[in-house]
Design a protein around this motif. Structure first.
Motif, short mmCIF file in Angstrom:
data_model
loop_
_atom_site.label_atom_id
_atom_site.label_comp_id
_atom_site.label_asym_id
_atom_site.label_seq_id
_atom_site.Cartn_x
_atom_site.Cartn_y
_atom_site.Cartn_z
N GLU A 1 -1.24 6.70 -2.91
CA GLU A 1 -0.84 7.76 -1.98
C GLU A 1 0.64 7.65 -1.62
OE1 GLU A 1 -3.52 7.64 1.43
OE2 GLU A 1 -4.51 9.42 0.64
N ALA A 2 1.10 6.41 -1.39
CA ALA A 2 2.51 6.20 -1.06
C ALA A 2 3.41 6.61 -2.21
CB ALA A 2 2.74 4.73 -0.69
N SER A 3 2.99 6.28 -3.43
CA SER A 3 3.76 6.65 -4.61
C SER A 3 3.86 8.17 -4.74
CB SER A 3 3.11 6.06 -5.87
OG SER A 3 3.77 6.48 -7.03
N ALA A 4 2.74 8.85 -4.48
CA ALA A 4 2.75 10.31 -4.56
C ALA A 4 3.69 10.92 -3.52
CB ALA A 4 1.33 10.85 -4.36
N LEU A 5 3.70 10.35 -2.31
CA LEU A 5 4.60 10.85 -1.27
C LEU A 5 6.07 10.62 -1.62
CD1 LEU A 5 2.69 9.73 1.94
CD2 LEU A 5 3.11 12.08 1.21
N ALA A 6 6.31 9.54 -2.39
CA ALA A 6 7.69 9.21 -2.76
C ALA A 6 8.13 9.89 -4.06
CB ALA A 6 7.84 7.70 -2.89
N GLY A 7 7.24 10.67 -4.67
CA GLY A 7 7.60 11.37 -5.90
C GLY A 7 7.25 10.62 -7.17
N GLY A 8 6.42 9.58 -7.05
CA GLY A 8 5.97 8.84 -8.24
C GLY A 8 6.68 7.50 -8.38
N GLY A 9 6.11 6.65 -9.23
CA GLY A 9 6.71 5.35 -9.50
C GLY A 9 6.19 4.26 -8.57
N GLU A 10 6.75 3.06 -8.74
CA GLU A 10 6.31 1.92 -7.95
C GLU A 10 6.82 2.00 -6.51
OE1 GLU A 10 7.79 -1.37 -10.40
OE2 GLU A 10 5.69 -1.86 -10.81
N VAL A 11 6.07 1.36 -5.62
CA VAL A 11 6.41 1.34 -4.20
C VAL A 11 6.30 -0.09 -3.69
CG1 VAL A 11 5.72 2.17 -1.90
CG2 VAL A 11 5.54 3.69 -3.88
N CYS A 12 7.20 -0.49 -2.81
CA CYS A 12 7.11 -1.78 -2.13
C CYS A 12 6.32 -1.59 -0.83
CB CYS A 12 8.49 -2.32 -1.79
SG CYS A 12 9.52 -2.70 -3.23
N LEU A 13 5.69 -2.66 -0.39
CA LEU A 13 5.02 -2.66 0.90
C LEU A 13 5.88 -3.42 1.91
CD1 LEU A 13 2.52 -2.29 2.79
CD2 LEU A 13 1.67 -4.46 1.88
N ALA A 14 6.22 -2.78 3.01
CA ALA A 14 6.99 -3.44 4.06
C ALA A 14 6.04 -3.88 5.16
CB ALA A 14 8.06 -2.51 4.61
N ALA A 15 5.83 -5.18 5.24
CA ALA A 15 4.94 -5.75 6.25
C ALA A 15 5.31 -7.20 6.44
CB ALA A 15 3.48 -5.62 5.83
N GLU A 16 4.94 -7.75 7.60
CA GLU A 16 5.19 -9.16 7.83
C GLU A 16 4.15 -9.99 7.08
OE1 GLU A 16 5.21 -9.27 12.07
OE2 GLU A 16 7.15 -8.29 12.21
N SER A 17 4.22 -11.29 7.20
CA SER A 17 3.41 -12.18 6.37
C SER A 17 1.92 -12.01 6.62
CB SER A 17 3.81 -13.63 6.63
OG SER A 17 3.57 -13.98 7.97
N PHE A 18 1.12 -12.25 5.57
CA PHE A 18 -0.33 -12.27 5.65
C PHE A 18 -0.79 -13.72 5.51
CE2 PHE A 18 0.86 -8.08 4.20
CZ PHE A 18 0.06 -7.24 4.97
N HIS A 19 -1.82 -14.10 6.26
CA HIS A 19 -2.21 -15.51 6.30
C HIS A 19 -3.27 -15.87 5.25
CE1 HIS A 19 -0.10 -14.98 10.08
NE2 HIS A 19 0.11 -16.27 10.04
N SER A 20 -3.88 -14.87 4.65
CA SER A 20 -4.84 -15.12 3.58
C SER A 20 -4.11 -15.05 2.24
CB SER A 20 -5.96 -14.07 3.60
OG SER A 20 -6.72 -14.11 2.41
N ALA A 21 -4.01 -16.20 1.56
CA ALA A 21 -3.29 -16.24 0.28
C ALA A 21 -3.94 -15.32 -0.75
CB ALA A 21 -3.23 -17.67 -0.24
N ARG A 22 -5.26 -15.28 -0.76
CA ARG A 22 -5.98 -14.44 -1.72
C ARG A 22 -5.70 -12.96 -1.45
NH1 ARG A 22 -10.75 -15.02 -4.98
NH2 ARG A 22 -11.99 -13.11 -5.05
#
Length: 255
Positions: free
Chosen positions: A162-183
């Protein structure tokens, strides 16, 4: 139809004798049984919905109509607030109240809640919590590689598309702080080009989905996280486990 487990089935699954299972389920103190074995039996009996005559009596009289939520880490606070608020609303709709748990839940058995939601915790913390929890325990926004527990997360594959479609296609980065579950962090990296800090979002060459604000940069399209659907599924699984009803076969559930 869900299989009705017997003491013999639990013994076979846990690699112990039927006598050992009986001692554990009936809380017989005179037998020398290791803590690891005892906890494995109790967790397995809970997840498959085994109900002995004594536990059936406890179920009839011992419910608190409360869920506990343990969310000890401050990262991604706005998202966690959305999750907890949605859990509280969904719990209330189903006749339960939501109780915020402190670190004491890692050191003692919680008997004043019927189920616990652990939000964005590491495997180590989750299992410490599990050591003292023999009611349903669910991991929210994290992944536990153990079929005794359920993990419920947002569907990164769908959200990144959905984010890629909003940006016009292609790869997208996720901007978020750290996640504690490595998996869970590994899962996110399968569907985003990178996971970056919100402070560095504007420095990225690729479009960025800023999770805390629900927008895609630079296109600035809006994308809402399905908090209510995640909470609905989490509460549904918890209630079905409490009532020893059928629970999902998949132990990692994407919303």
């Amino acid at each position: 139809m869900k299989k009705k487990y017997t003491i013999k089935d639990i013994a076979a699954e846990c690699g112990v004798s039927t006598a050992t299972v009986s001692y554990v389920l009936n809380d017989v103190k005179t037998q020398s049984i290791s803590e690891d074995t005892r906890k494995r039996i109790l967790h397995f009996a809970n997840i498959v919905g085994y109900v002995s005559s004594s536990s059936a009596r406890a179920l009839a009289t011992g419910r608190t109509n409360a869920f506990g939520v343990y969310s000890p880490n401050p990262e991604n606070a706005r998202i966690k607030h959305g999750i907890v608020a949605a859990l509280a609303a969904e719990a209330e709709k189903n006749g339960y109240r939501l109780v915020v748990l402190t670190e004491s839940c890692l050191a003692r058995q919680m008997t004043d809640v019927d189920a616990i939601f652990a939000v964005d915790v590491s495997d180590e913390v989750f299992y410490r919590l599990g050591d003292n929890t023999f009611s349903p325990l669910l991991c929210i926004e994290g992944e536990i590689d153990n079929d005794l527990f359920y993990s419920i997360t947002f569907d990164a594959e769908h959200l990144s598309a959905e984010a890629s479609a909003l940006a016009g296609g292609g790869e997208v980065c996720l901007a978020a702080e750290s996640f504690h579950s490595a998996r869970y962090a590994e899962y996110l990296l399968k569907h985003y080009a990178a996971v970056v800090s919100p402070s560095s979002a504007l420095d990225q060459a690729l479009p960025v989905y800023l999770a805390s604000e629900g927008c895609v940069l630079p296109a600035n399209g809006r994308l809402s996280l399905p908090y209510e659907r995640l909470a609905s599924e989490a509460v549904s699984v918890a209630i079905r486990a409490i009532k020893r009803a059928d629970t999902p076969e998949e132990h990692i559930i994407r919303i």
